[in-house]
Design an enzyme around this catalytic site. Structure first.
Site, PDB file in Angstrom:
ATOM      1  N   HIS A  69       0.830  -1.206   0.000  1.00 18.27           N
ATOM      2  CA  HIS A  69       0.000   0.000   0.000  1.00 18.27           C
ATOM      3  C   HIS A  69       0.866   1.260   0.000  1.00 18.27           C
ATOM      4  O   HIS A  69       0.540   2.233  -0.678  1.00 18.27           O
ATOM      5  CB  HIS A  69      -0.930   0.008   1.219  1.00 18.27           C
ATOM      6  N   ASP A  70       1.947   1.228   0.766  1.00 15.19           N
ATOM      7  CA  ASP A  70       2.828   2.388   0.821  1.00 15.19           C
ATOM      8  C   ASP A  70       3.441   2.670  -0.549  1.00 15.19           C
ATOM      9  O   ASP A  70       3.387   3.803  -1.048  1.00 15.19           O
ATOM     10  CB  ASP A  70       3.933   2.157   1.851  1.00 15.19           C
ATOM     11  N   GLY A  75       4.863   6.108  -3.638  1.00 14.09           N
ATOM     12  CA  GLY A  75       6.191   5.533  -3.655  1.00 14.09           C
ATOM     13  C   GLY A  75       6.565   5.014  -2.279  1.00 14.09           C
ATOM     14  O   GLY A  75       5.890   5.289  -1.279  1.00 14.09           O
ATOM     15  N   ASP A  77       7.935   5.419   0.656  1.00 16.98           N
ATOM     16  CA  ASP A  77       8.463   6.500   1.501  1.00 16.98           C
ATOM     17  C   ASP A  77       7.865   6.507   2.905  1.00 16.98           C
ATOM     18  O   ASP A  77       8.008   7.484   3.644  1.00 16.98           O
ATOM     19  CB  ASP A  77       8.223   7.855   0.839  1.00 16.98           C
ATOM     20  N   SER A  79       5.005   6.984   3.851  1.00 18.39           N
ATOM     21  CA  SER A  79       3.968   7.995   4.078  1.00 18.39           C
ATOM     22  C   SER A  79       2.681   7.369   4.608  1.00 18.39           C
ATOM     23  O   SER A  79       1.880   8.045   5.259  1.00 18.39           O
ATOM     24  CB  SER A  79       3.678   8.776   2.791  1.00 18.39           C
ATOM     25  N   HIS A 198      -0.638 -13.203  -1.382  1.00 17.77           N
ATOM     26  CA  HIS A 198      -1.910 -13.628  -0.789  1.00 17.77           C
ATOM     27  C   HIS A 198      -1.873 -15.074  -0.321  1.00 17.77           C
ATOM     28  O   HIS A 198      -2.900 -15.619   0.086  1.00 17.77           O
ATOM     29  CB  HIS A 198      -3.060 -13.416  -1.785  1.00 17.77           C
ATOM     30  N   THR A 199      -0.704 -15.674  -0.364  1.00 12.79           N
ATOM     31  CA  THR A 199      -0.537 -16.969   0.292  1.00 12.79           C
ATOM     32  C   THR A 199      -0.579 -16.779   1.807  1.00 12.79           C
ATOM     33  O   THR A 199      -0.745 -17.728   2.562  1.00 12.79           O
ATOM     34  CB  THR A 199       0.805 -17.623  -0.118  1.00 12.79           C
TER      35      THR A 199
END
Length: 332
Positions: A69-70, A75, A77, A79, A198-199
């Protein structure tokens, strides 16, 4: 050359291309970035991650998902870890609300451990710690070990608006998935390999309920789902289900990083529509079948793909900072 050997040959060739074709900014990242400033950083982070994983198994999928997700938003970082008093940070967006707190806690604990070492204080970015922690949860869950490129700086901004429309959704079809990954310079092989994460992990029933109820009509089931598996899901996720109930993304080995995710797709047991979508085109089926048949191949391609993911939007030099606290930007 038989079909399986041909597929492995083709994918091995692609793997070589992935490795020798770095993303923008990757030249500024290197494996020994902290060799002088904090030489034991990898051991420090690994020990913190190991302790956290011993406390709760959710640590592994939570950290992996946090990294994805980051990197996919602004990018790699860190955030996504920033907090906002007004509730306007990335982590406050609807698509990020489902991120498990254990992922955040893993990075914060590892950062605290690093900061306690006098020579390392204020030297290691939260973004790099997240990248290291991601590698560590993979290894500690039985997955491949690999060198992590380091040298990222932490971002100084984080907004809820930046997330909307920039993350793949559970309902996406293959075309939508490819388009989103391509927008980040990631290939079809990257997409399929990274989906193998997703394993590990779980999903709330709401993310796939339309596949087992009301697919096209009131009582229909998604025909891409193996019917016995769908019936079992209906037992675990009744219509008026408690929203806190979660189901493993990989019903075969939900706590082990392996290639069973791809074997599940072959059987129509991909929990999310976006997972099963990987087995809907001729080309993607070939890649899935190759990964299902060869664990070593999957692991090698996964490592190349997650390395490329870790290069997205990297901030170096004066583009970012090294946060003292991963949750807030520095005051100085």
């Amino acid at each position: 050359m038989d079909t399986n050997n041909f597929i492995i040959f083709v994918l091995s060739t692609i793997l070589i291309v992935l490795i020798i074709s770095p993303n923008h900014c990757s030249a500024q990242l290197k494996h020994n970035y902290y060799s002088n400033s904090c030489p034991n950083v990898e051991t420090i982070v690994r020990n913190a991650v190991k302790k956290k994983l011993q406390e709760t198994i959710v640590t592994a999928p939570a950290t992996l998902r946090l990294f994805f997700h980051d990197c996919f938003i602004k990018g790699c970082d860190a955030s996504v870890i920033l907090a906002s008093p007004s509730g306007n940070a990335e982590k406050d967006s609807e698509d990020d609300l489902s991120l498990a707190g254990d992922g955040f806690d893993t990075v914060i604990r590892a950062k605290t451990a690093v900061e306690r070492v006098p020579g390392c204080k204020h030297k290691v970015s939260c973004a790099d710690i997240l990248a290291l922690a991601t590698r560590d949860v993979i290894v500690l869950s039985g997955g491949p070990n690999y060198g992590v490129e380091l040298g990222r700086k932490d971002g100084k901004t984080s907004t809820k608006a930046s997330v909307e429309g920039h993350l793949p959704l559970a309902r996406f079809n293959y075309k939508q998935l490819r388009k989103m990954f391509a927008s980040h310079g990631l290939s079809q092989v990257d997409l399929i390999a990274l989906s193998g994460a997703h394993t590990l992990g779980f999903s709330h029933c709401s993310q796939f309920s339309k596949r087992i109820y009301n697919y096209k009509s009131k009582s229909s089931i998604d025909p891409k789902l193996e019917q016995g598996f769908a019936k079992e899901l209906q037992k675990q996720c009744p219509r008026d289900v408690d929203p806190r109930i979660v189901i493993p993304l990989d019903p075969t080995s939900p706590f082990r990083f392996d290639n069973s995710f791809y074997k599940n797709l072959q059987q129509g047991k991909g929990l999310l529509a976006s997972d099963q979508a990987l087995y809907t085109t001729r080309k993607s089926k070939r890649v899935v079948n190759a990964f299902a048949a060869n664990t070593t191949l999957f692991e090698r391609v996964f490592v190349a793909a997650i390395t490329r993911l870790g290069r997205l939007g990297v901030k170096t030099g004066n583009q970012g900072e090294i946060r003292h606290d991963c949750r807030v930007v520095n005051n100085d």
